[in-house]
Design a protein around this motif. Sequence first.
Motif, PDB file in Angstrom:
ATOM      1  N   PRO A 183      56.284 -57.120 -88.955  1.00  0.00           N
ATOM      2  CA  PRO A 183      56.148 -57.820 -90.244  1.00  0.00           C
ATOM      3  C   PRO A 183      57.207 -57.475 -91.285  1.00  0.00           C
ATOM      4  N   GLY A 184      57.796 -56.320 -91.233  1.00  0.00           N
ATOM      5  CA  GLY A 184      58.792 -55.951 -92.232  1.00  0.00           C
ATOM      6  C   GLY A 184      60.231 -56.160 -91.790  1.00  0.00           C
ATOM      7  N   GLU A 185      60.403 -56.744 -90.619  1.00  0.00           N
ATOM      8  CA  GLU A 185      61.749 -56.910 -90.045  1.00  0.00           C
ATOM      9  C   GLU A 185      62.592 -57.887 -90.868  1.00  0.00           C
ATOM     10  N   LEU A 186      63.861 -57.545 -91.033  1.00  0.00           N
ATOM     11  CA  LEU A 186      64.847 -58.453 -91.621  1.00  0.00           C
ATOM     12  C   LEU A 186      65.771 -58.887 -90.492  1.00  0.00           C
ATOM     13  N   THR A 187      66.096 -60.180 -90.446  1.00  0.00           N
ATOM     14  CA  THR A 187      67.035 -60.674 -89.439  1.00  0.00           C
ATOM     15  C   THR A 187      68.120 -61.492 -90.117  1.00  0.00           C
ATOM     16  N   MET A 188      69.251 -61.593 -89.448  1.00  0.00           N
ATOM     17  CA  MET A 188      70.458 -62.174 -90.031  1.00  0.00           C
ATOM     18  C   MET A 188      70.492 -63.689 -89.882  1.00  0.00           C
ATOM     19  N   HIS A 189      70.658 -64.370 -91.004  1.00  0.00           N
ATOM     20  CA  HIS A 189      70.898 -65.819 -91.030  1.00  0.00           C
ATOM     21  C   HIS A 189      72.414 -66.016 -91.098  1.00  0.00           C
ATOM     22  N   PRO A 190      72.961 -66.992 -90.358  1.00  0.00           N
ATOM     23  CA  PRO A 190      74.426 -67.136 -90.297  1.00  0.00           C
ATOM     24  C   PRO A 190      75.121 -67.507 -91.604  1.00  0.00           C
ATOM     25  N   GLN A 191      74.385 -67.990 -92.589  1.00  0.00           N
ATOM     26  CA  GLN A 191      74.994 -68.349 -93.874  1.00  0.00           C
ATOM     27  C   GLN A 191      74.440 -67.515 -95.029  1.00  0.00           C
ATOM     28  N   LEU A 192      73.172 -67.142 -94.932  1.00  0.00           N
ATOM     29  CA  LEU A 192      72.478 -66.552 -96.075  1.00  0.00           C
ATOM     30  C   LEU A 192      72.322 -65.040 -95.995  1.00  0.00           C
ATOM     31  N   GLY A 193      72.690 -64.451 -94.866  1.00  0.00           N
ATOM     32  CA  GLY A 193      72.555 -63.006 -94.716  1.00  0.00           C
ATOM     33  C   GLY A 193      71.155 -62.612 -94.263  1.00  0.00           C
ATOM     34  N   TRP A 194      70.769 -61.385 -94.606  1.00  0.00           N
ATOM     35  CA  TRP A 194      69.477 -60.852 -94.168  1.00  0.00           C
ATOM     36  C   TRP A 194      68.326 -61.616 -94.813  1.00  0.00           C
ATOM     37  N   LEU A 195      67.348 -62.003 -93.972  1.00  0.00           N
ATOM     38  CA  LEU A 195      66.151 -62.681 -94.476  1.00  0.00           C
ATOM     39  C   LEU A 195      64.904 -61.975 -93.966  1.00  0.00           C
ATOM     40  N   SER A 196      63.909 -61.929 -94.827  1.00  0.00           N
ATOM     41  CA  SER A 196      62.586 -61.430 -94.446  1.00  0.00           C
ATOM     42  C   SER A 196      61.788 -62.578 -93.827  1.00  0.00           C
ATOM     43  N   PHE A 197      60.630 -62.256 -93.277  1.00  0.00           N
ATOM     44  CA  PHE A 197      59.760 -63.287 -92.724  1.00  0.00           C
ATOM     45  C   PHE A 197      59.425 -64.328 -93.799  1.00  0.00           C
ATOM     46  N   ALA A 198      59.079 -63.889 -94.997  1.00  0.00           N
ATOM     47  CA  ALA A 198      58.729 -64.831 -96.073  1.00  0.00           C
ATOM     48  C   ALA A 198      59.905 -65.754 -96.391  1.00  0.00           C
ATOM     49  N   ALA A 212      66.154 -66.678 -86.006  1.00  0.00           N
ATOM     50  CA  ALA A 212      65.309 -65.851 -86.863  1.00  0.00           C
ATOM     51  C   ALA A 212      64.700 -64.652 -86.139  1.00  0.00           C
ATOM     52  N   TYR A 213      64.547 -64.725 -84.811  1.00  0.00           N
ATOM     53  CA  TYR A 213      63.867 -63.624 -84.116  1.00  0.00           C
ATOM     54  C   TYR A 213      64.524 -63.166 -82.817  1.00  0.00           C
ATOM     55  N   LYS A 214      65.416 -63.960 -82.260  1.00  0.00           N
ATOM     56  CA  LYS A 214      65.905 -63.656 -80.912  1.00  0.00           C
ATOM     57  C   LYS A 214      67.424 -63.554 -80.818  1.00  0.00           C
ATOM     58  N   ILE A 215      68.125 -64.515 -81.375  1.00  0.00           N
ATOM     59  CA  ILE A 215      69.585 -64.548 -81.282  1.00  0.00           C
ATOM     60  C   ILE A 215      70.154 -63.637 -82.357  1.00  0.00           C
ATOM     61  N   LYS A 216      70.853 -62.622 -81.925  1.00  0.00           N
ATOM     62  CA  LYS A 216      71.428 -61.660 -82.875  1.00  0.00           C
ATOM     63  C   LYS A 216      72.728 -62.209 -83.435  1.00  0.00           C
ATOM     64  N   TRP A 217      72.758 -62.387 -84.736  1.00  0.00           N
ATOM     65  CA  TRP A 217      73.943 -62.876 -85.428  1.00  0.00           C
ATOM     66  C   TRP A 217      74.710 -61.679 -85.970  1.00  0.00           C
ATOM     67  N   PRO A 218      76.031 -61.697 -85.936  1.00  0.00           N
ATOM     68  CA  PRO A 218      76.790 -60.564 -86.478  1.00  0.00           C
ATOM     69  C   PRO A 218      76.470 -60.336 -87.955  1.00  0.00           C
ATOM     70  N   GLU A 219      76.320 -59.079 -88.316  1.00  0.00           N
ATOM     71  CA  GLU A 219      76.051 -58.733 -89.710  1.00  0.00           C
ATOM     72  C   GLU A 219      77.257 -59.067 -90.571  1.00  0.00           C
ATOM     73  N   PHE A 220      76.987 -59.477 -91.808  1.00  0.00           N
ATOM     74  CA  PHE A 220      78.050 -59.754 -92.766  1.00  0.00           C
ATOM     75  C   PHE A 220      77.476 -59.634 -94.169  1.00  0.00           C
ATOM     76  N   GLU A 221      78.350 -59.491 -95.126  1.00  0.00           N
ATOM     77  CA  GLU A 221      77.958 -59.499 -96.532  1.00  0.00           C
ATOM     78  C   GLU A 221      78.140 -60.907 -97.067  1.00  0.00           C
ATOM     79  N   PRO A 222      77.066 -61.559 -97.511  1.00  0.00           N
ATOM     80  CA  PRO A 222      77.218 -62.913 -98.046  1.00  0.00           C
ATOM     81  C   PRO A 222      78.141 -62.931 -99.268  1.00  0.00           C
ATOM     82  N   SER A 223      78.923 -63.993 -99.365  1.00  0.00           N
ATOM     83  CA  SER A 223      79.790 -64.179-100.529  1.00  0.00           C
ATOM     84  C   SER A 223      78.925 -64.530-101.741  1.00  0.00           C
ATOM     85  N   GLU A 224      79.548 -64.526-102.891  1.00  0.00           N
ATOM     86  CA  GLU A 224      78.838 -64.903-104.118  1.00  0.00           C
ATOM     87  C   GLU A 224      78.280 -66.329-103.986  1.00  0.00           C
ATOM     88  N   LYS A 225      79.068 -67.223-103.409  1.00  0.00           N
ATOM     89  CA  LYS A 225      78.626 -68.611-103.202  1.00  0.00           C
ATOM     90  C   LYS A 225      77.411 -68.653-102.266  1.00  0.00           C
TER      91      LYS A 225
END
Length: 145
Positions: free
Chosen positions: A111-126, A40-53
Motif C-alpha cells: 500500500p505505501g509503494e511508489l512507482t515511476m510514471h514515465p512523465q510524472l515521476g514517482w506516484l503513490s497508489f492514490a 504502475a505495478y510491473k514495468i520498471k521505468w528508469p528513475e528520473f527527476e521530473p522537470s519543472e514543466k
Amino acid sequence: MDSRIIKKKLTTLTEHSTAQFGTMTPHHMVEHLSLTVKIAYKIKWPEFEPSEKQLKQKEMLLHTAMDFPKGLQAPGTNGTPLPLKYATLTEAKEQLLKSIEEYNDFFRTNPGELTMHPQLGWLSFAEWEKFHLKHFKHHFEQFGL
C-alpha cells in the motif's frame, strides 16, 4: 480501479467502433491502457527527476479537475500506435482486465509503494488512481464509451 465497471464499458467496444479523435484503433486503445496499468505495478521505468514543466503537469492532472487533453501523445510513440501484442480485441480486453486485477493486488499488498510514471515521476497508489481514472475516461470518450 474497479474492473467490473471497466468490463461493462468495454462490452460495447468492437473492432468497428469509430474514434472521435486520435489515431488509435479500438484494439490499440485497449492495449495502450493495459500497458499503462502495467507501468504502475510491473514495468520498471528508469528513475528520473521530473522537470519543472512535468511537475506542473502532474499538479494540474492529479490535483485539479483538469481532464486529459485531446491530442496528447503517449511518451515515445511520436503519435504512432505501438504494434499490437494480442491477436484479437477480445484477448486484449481480457489482458486489460487481468492487468487491472494484478494492479489492485500489487497495491493491496504494497500500500505505501511508489512507482515511476514515465512523465510524472514517482506516484503513490492514490495518485495512480487519479491518473488512471482520467486516462481511462479520456480513452473511453475517444470511442464514445
